[in-house]
Design a protein around this motif. Sequence first.
Motif, mmCIF file in Angstrom:
data_model
loop_
_atom_site.group_PDB
_atom_site.id
_atom_site.type_symbol
_atom_site.label_atom_id
_atom_site.label_comp_id
_atom_site.label_asym_id
_atom_site.label_seq_id
_atom_site.Cartn_x
_atom_site.Cartn_y
_atom_site.Cartn_z
ATOM 1 N N LYS A 119 0.069 3.383 1.833
ATOM 2 C CA LYS A 119 -0.086 1.934 2.052
ATOM 3 C C LYS A 119 -1.324 1.413 1.321
ATOM 4 O O LYS A 119 -1.307 0.344 0.689
ATOM 5 C CB LYS A 119 -0.232 1.650 3.549
ATOM 6 C CG LYS A 119 1.068 1.799 4.332
ATOM 7 C CD LYS A 119 1.943 0.591 4.086
ATOM 8 C CE LYS A 119 3.356 0.838 4.632
ATOM 9 N NZ LYS A 119 4.292 -0.199 4.240
ATOM 10 N N GLU A 122 -0.772 1.389 -2.385
ATOM 11 C CA GLU A 122 0.124 0.285 -2.736
ATOM 12 C C GLU A 122 -0.651 -1.023 -2.791
ATOM 13 O O GLU A 122 -0.510 -1.823 -3.710
ATOM 14 C CB GLU A 122 1.268 0.186 -1.721
ATOM 15 C CG GLU A 122 2.319 -0.830 -2.152
ATOM 16 C CD GLU A 122 3.232 -1.274 -1.029
ATOM 17 O OE1 GLU A 122 2.891 -1.034 0.151
ATOM 18 O OE2 GLU A 122 4.270 -1.874 -1.339
ATOM 19 N N ARG A 123 -1.527 -1.175 -1.758
ATOM 20 C CA ARG A 123 -2.309 -2.416 -1.714
ATOM 21 C C ARG A 123 -3.242 -2.505 -2.931
ATOM 22 O O ARG A 123 -3.331 -3.567 -3.584
ATOM 23 C CB ARG A 123 -3.137 -2.466 -0.429
ATOM 24 C CG ARG A 123 -4.023 -3.689 -0.334
ATOM 25 C CD ARG A 123 -4.650 -3.846 1.041
ATOM 26 N NE ARG A 123 -5.480 -5.033 1.069
ATOM 27 C CZ ARG A 123 -6.828 -5.002 0.984
ATOM 28 N NH1 ARG A 123 -7.464 -3.842 0.905
ATOM 29 N NH2 ARG A 123 -7.505 -6.128 1.003
ATOM 30 N N LEU A 126 -1.192 -3.372 -5.892
ATOM 31 C CA LEU A 126 -0.772 -4.774 -5.890
ATOM 32 C C LEU A 126 -1.933 -5.684 -6.257
ATOM 33 O O LEU A 126 -1.787 -6.623 -7.058
ATOM 34 C CB LEU A 126 -0.227 -5.159 -4.506
ATOM 35 C CG LEU A 126 1.221 -4.738 -4.215
ATOM 36 C CD1 LEU A 126 1.537 -4.959 -2.736
ATOM 37 C CD2 LEU A 126 2.196 -5.526 -5.092
ATOM 38 N N LEU A 127 -3.084 -5.399 -5.685
ATOM 39 C CA LEU A 127 -4.252 -6.233 -5.968
ATOM 40 C C LEU A 127 -4.592 -6.196 -7.460
ATOM 41 O O LEU A 127 -4.837 -7.221 -8.100
ATOM 42 C CB LEU A 127 -5.467 -5.742 -5.159
ATOM 43 C CG LEU A 127 -5.483 -6.122 -3.675
ATOM 44 C CD1 LEU A 127 -6.606 -5.388 -2.953
ATOM 45 C CD2 LEU A 127 -5.645 -7.644 -3.511
ATOM 46 N N GLU A 129 -2.648 -5.267 -9.936
ATOM 47 C CA GLU A 129 -1.558 -5.846 -10.721
ATOM 48 C C GLU A 129 -1.614 -7.380 -10.686
ATOM 49 O O GLU A 129 -1.508 -8.039 -11.716
ATOM 50 C CB GLU A 129 -0.225 -5.362 -10.148
ATOM 51 C CG GLU A 129 0.882 -5.266 -11.186
ATOM 52 C CD GLU A 129 2.072 -4.509 -10.597
ATOM 53 O OE1 GLU A 129 3.056 -5.169 -10.249
ATOM 54 O OE2 GLU A 129 1.992 -3.269 -10.478
ATOM 55 N N ASN A 130 -1.791 -7.891 -9.439
ATOM 56 C CA ASN A 130 -1.834 -9.346 -9.312
ATOM 57 C C ASN A 130 -3.007 -9.953 -10.066
ATOM 58 O O ASN A 130 -2.884 -11.020 -10.677
ATOM 59 C CB ASN A 130 -1.909 -9.736 -7.827
ATOM 60 C CG ASN A 130 -0.564 -9.558 -7.144
ATOM 61 O OD1 ASN A 130 0.404 -9.155 -7.781
ATOM 62 N ND2 ASN A 130 -0.498 -9.825 -5.841
ATOM 63 N N TYR A 133 -2.027 -10.040 -13.648
ATOM 64 C CA TYR A 133 -1.071 -11.135 -13.896
ATOM 65 C C TYR A 133 -1.772 -12.480 -13.920
ATOM 66 O O TYR A 133 -1.508 -13.337 -14.760
ATOM 67 C CB TYR A 133 0.007 -11.144 -12.809
ATOM 68 C CG TYR A 133 1.075 -10.073 -12.990
ATOM 69 C CD1 TYR A 133 1.578 -9.784 -14.262
ATOM 70 C CD2 TYR A 133 1.595 -9.387 -11.896
ATOM 71 C CE1 TYR A 133 2.562 -8.815 -14.404
ATOM 72 C CE2 TYR A 133 2.580 -8.431 -12.044
ATOM 73 C CZ TYR A 133 3.057 -8.133 -13.312
ATOM 74 O OH TYR A 133 4.023 -7.198 -13.481
ATOM 75 N N ARG A 134 -2.702 -12.613 -12.942
ATOM 76 C CA ARG A 134 -3.406 -13.899 -12.825
ATOM 77 C C ARG A 134 -4.192 -14.174 -14.117
ATOM 78 O O ARG A 134 -4.154 -15.261 -14.671
ATOM 79 C CB ARG A 134 -4.346 -13.843 -11.617
ATOM 80 C CG ARG A 134 -4.791 -15.219 -11.125
ATOM 81 C CD ARG A 134 -5.190 -15.181 -9.663
ATOM 82 N NE ARG A 134 -6.028 -14.021 -9.341
ATOM 83 C CZ ARG A 134 -5.747 -13.132 -8.386
ATOM 84 N NH1 ARG A 134 -4.646 -13.254 -7.672
ATOM 85 N NH2 ARG A 134 -6.559 -12.122 -8.150
ATOM 86 N N LYS A 136 -3.657 -12.944 -17.044
ATOM 87 C CA LYS A 136 -2.704 -13.126 -18.138
ATOM 88 C C LYS A 136 -2.181 -14.564 -18.157
ATOM 89 O O LYS A 136 -2.117 -15.208 -19.209
ATOM 90 C CB LYS A 136 -1.546 -12.149 -17.939
ATOM 91 C CG LYS A 136 -0.804 -11.782 -19.210
ATOM 92 C CD LYS A 136 0.073 -10.578 -18.916
ATOM 93 C CE LYS A 136 0.945 -10.196 -20.072
ATOM 94 N NZ LYS A 136 1.743 -8.997 -19.712
ATOM 95 N N ARG A 137 -1.845 -15.020 -16.902
ATOM 96 C CA ARG A 137 -1.288 -16.366 -16.830
ATOM 97 C C ARG A 137 -2.337 -17.410 -17.222
ATOM 98 O O ARG A 137 -2.054 -18.361 -17.929
ATOM 99 C CB ARG A 137 -0.766 -16.656 -15.421
ATOM 100 C CG ARG A 137 0.010 -17.961 -15.364
ATOM 101 C CD ARG A 137 0.657 -18.168 -14.044
ATOM 102 N NE ARG A 137 -0.354 -18.320 -13.000
ATOM 103 C CZ ARG A 137 -0.066 -18.627 -11.727
ATOM 104 N NH1 ARG A 137 1.198 -18.785 -11.366
ATOM 105 N NH2 ARG A 137 -1.011 -18.748 -10.844
ATOM 106 N N ARG A 140 -2.553 -17.400 -20.919
ATOM 107 C CA ARG A 140 -1.376 -18.068 -21.494
ATOM 108 C C ARG A 140 -1.505 -19.589 -21.456
ATOM 109 O O ARG A 140 -1.251 -20.281 -22.425
ATOM 110 C CB ARG A 140 -0.110 -17.686 -20.715
ATOM 111 C CG ARG A 140 0.430 -16.336 -21.041
ATOM 112 C CD ARG A 140 1.180 -16.356 -22.356
ATOM 113 N NE ARG A 140 1.522 -15.016 -22.751
ATOM 114 C CZ ARG A 140 2.580 -14.374 -22.262
ATOM 115 N NH1 ARG A 140 3.382 -14.967 -21.408
ATOM 116 N NH2 ARG A 140 2.835 -13.150 -22.641
#
Lengths: 149, 781
Positions: A119, A122-123, A126-127, A129-130, A133-134, A136-137, A140
């Motif tokens: 767990k 995973e957290r 996720l953190l 990865e997010n 992504y943030r 990257k966005r 962009r």
Amino acid sequence: MEKTLTILTIEDEFLIRVGIASYLEDEGFVVLQAENGREGLEMFRKHNPDILLVDLQMPELDGFGVLATVREEAPDTPIIVISGVGILRQAARAVELGAWDFITKPIEDMFIVKHAIKKSWERASLLRENRKYREKRTRRKKEFHENKS
Amino acid sequence: MKINPESTITILIIEDETMIRRTMISYLEDNGFSTLEAVNGREGLELFRSHQPDFVLLDLRMPELDGFDVLQAVTKESPETPVVVVSGVGTLDDIIEAIRLGAWDFVSKPIHDMSIVQHTIKKNWERSLLLQENRQYREYLEEEVYKRTREVKESEAKFRSIVQTAKEGIILIDDQGVIISWNQGAETIFGYTEEEIMGQLVEMIMPQRYRESHSHALHQVKVTGRTHYIGKTRELKGLRKDKSEFLLELSLAAWEENDATFFCGIVRDVTERKEAEEERSRLVTAVQQATESIIITDKDGIIQYVNPAFERITGYTYHEAVGQNPRMLQSGKHDATFYTNLWNTISVGQVWKGHIINKRKNGSLFEEDMTISPIRDESGNIFSYVAVKYDVTHEIQLENQLRQAQKMEAIGTLAGGIAHDFNNILFAMLGYVEILKEMAPQDSPMLDYLQQIRKAGIRAKDLVRQILTFSRQSEQQRQRVIVSPIVKESLKLLRSSLPTTIDIHENIFSDTTQIMATPTQVQQIVMNLCTNAGYVMRGGGSLTVELLEVDISTEFAALHDLKPGKFLKLSVSDTGGGIHPEILDRIFDPFFTTKPPGEGTGMGLAMVHGIVKNHGGTITVNSVLDHGTTFDVYLPAIMDPSQLPIATAVPSLPKGEGHILLVDDDEMVINVEKVLLEDLGYQVTAATNGQEALEIFSTNPTQFDLVLTDMTMPKMTGDQLARELIGISPQVPILLTTGFNETRNEDQLKNIGIRALLMKPIEQRELANTLHAIFHPSKYR
């Protein structure tokens, strides 16, 4: 979880530490062991493990000391504390201080350790990865606006 | 599902044990959660479906539908809703099974501390939020990738369409020279379809002779990197499928992709353009090299172009002419109507043809045959005019020359014929006058009238002699002559008679050239031309006499009816006002003069013309108004030197000294004779009648060494005066001048002491010799 995770378990009680370590090694993890907080921090700094399992009550540097240092030095590294059932308040405090999860002793089943590691990892993923992504966005959007202007 | 973590989270608690359920609800509500409760699985599932809670706490062991069935249903219907199972100690297998079926986490019963429940809820709620966020990012990125892909595809389609529809051939090759792309334009240009050419070597569309150097160049690119052809446009030969060659224009680009070099050639068939260029170049050359001058104007008549012939003929350069109006060439020889007609013709689209007199930059005039054509654009509007002009000045000159020659010939023939008849008539008249004079009583007033008739007759005879000279009918003895000494001698004489304000320049370049001529006539030419020059420069100026040997061109010879060869050219230039073009063709006409009546006979240039023509030469005149005039006399030089005697000059005149009393009733004669005598070194005192002469003489008889008197004078004749003078001073030599030779009276005159009789008009040479003989009698015995 394709990656082989390295777990640092810091536990003064030999039997428990070896029990945890041998179980986790059987489950495919790389396990590092330390029998007190001071030694644990040394290994942490030296080997940069993915996840820490820390007993709260230890001689020399206790679990809180380790928690405080690791939180400061590697805020993204999951740290799971192990606490006696009778002193659950301490576990709660550790969580307040930044522990990702806690496990109570006696450990009813090693599955619980594995579940907690899973767990937490995973957290962490996720953190991470997010955040990626943030970023990257944001980039962009910035590019888009620059191209437009 | 709520995204905002601040908002209240609704938790569905499915638990059959009332005690535990109530404890959890109260704890959770105290901690800010909102709750739903169900006592069994069936109820729980119903509530889940009807209320869509954010979170589910699920007991695994319950009556009616148990926890596993609920778990399966919830996980299936709403996989993102966190489900945490609550299970009794020692039921780890249940928990493992539940997690396998999709439970997010678990809480073990008995629950020692409710904070464990809260921690578990918070932990899993956070996970739920992280997963949501993660999913949204993924969706966003997928959308982005999709959009990008679509854009790239659209852009690619756009470029593909451009490449395919371009008129230019666009050909891509790899670094081996293999064609990897071939568009429609290339197919049209070369004739190969895409199917036929793809994968072939690009050398296939090059003539054989270029293939090797191309593959070599391609190899060089591989070895050295760039080539100097990249980014440039070149003209090359291409080879079509049908093996025909053509001229193409190639622009070459190169790029790197995955460590390999590719080339893009853009090809244009320039055959037509090249042909058009050549056509244009041919036309330009024709216009540039045309003998005719060509002017192109815009529709308002402003000059846009002139060709080199225009520059040559008018003296205006291209840059001086462009932007001007052709009116700059107007000579003033045509009236306004002429130009109005011209414009009226061309502005309605008609071609105008005509003869026009224009003016050069230097002010001189020239004549042209001109054609002006309007040029129309595609819609038929006149936008330009082209004037093609042929300079006919030379033709006109030839015509004029011929006309002039014919005219002079005609006048000469006419005048010559008349002159001969006149001579005979005058001879008769003068003869009878003499007879009448003999018959008339000594004191008759008739004698005086007869004398006047005789004088007039003699003048007429003199005129006739001049006419005969002009009409080339007075044959004279010719001999070899070197002209330069004659010119020098004449100029010496002229210096004393021309005003000092005239500078005389003598440029003798030919000292030895010989011509066949009568020396006195050569002198007459020089004297006449120079005297005229002096007359037009009365206010001062510069007289230049030049003498040189020239080879005349055949053209010049033909124009002037001469035999080609060596000529002696005598040029006399003045800086006077010039001769007006309108009278230029009349200056050689006999009796044509610009001088006031009485100052000139109009025979000077006529005689020069006659003499020159008679010597087989020609005379030309070049005059520019306000600048001056040059007369060029061409006399044929003797080609072969021979032993014939050469006259280097008119033999020099014997000079003398002494005081001469000159008597004549005609002042003009006095003026002429005075000059002649003074030229010879004598001092002259003049009297216009016998009485005056007698008075001057008797005042101081010894001062005069000789008396030269006219015979025929009113009141006292020459012989009467002679008698009187001899009465005073018997030794004084007396010469009589007379217009008509009367041999009968000669002895009689000698008896009264007259030394010699001279015929009028007196020639300077005769006078000089006679005087010399009187003053130096020993030399003549």
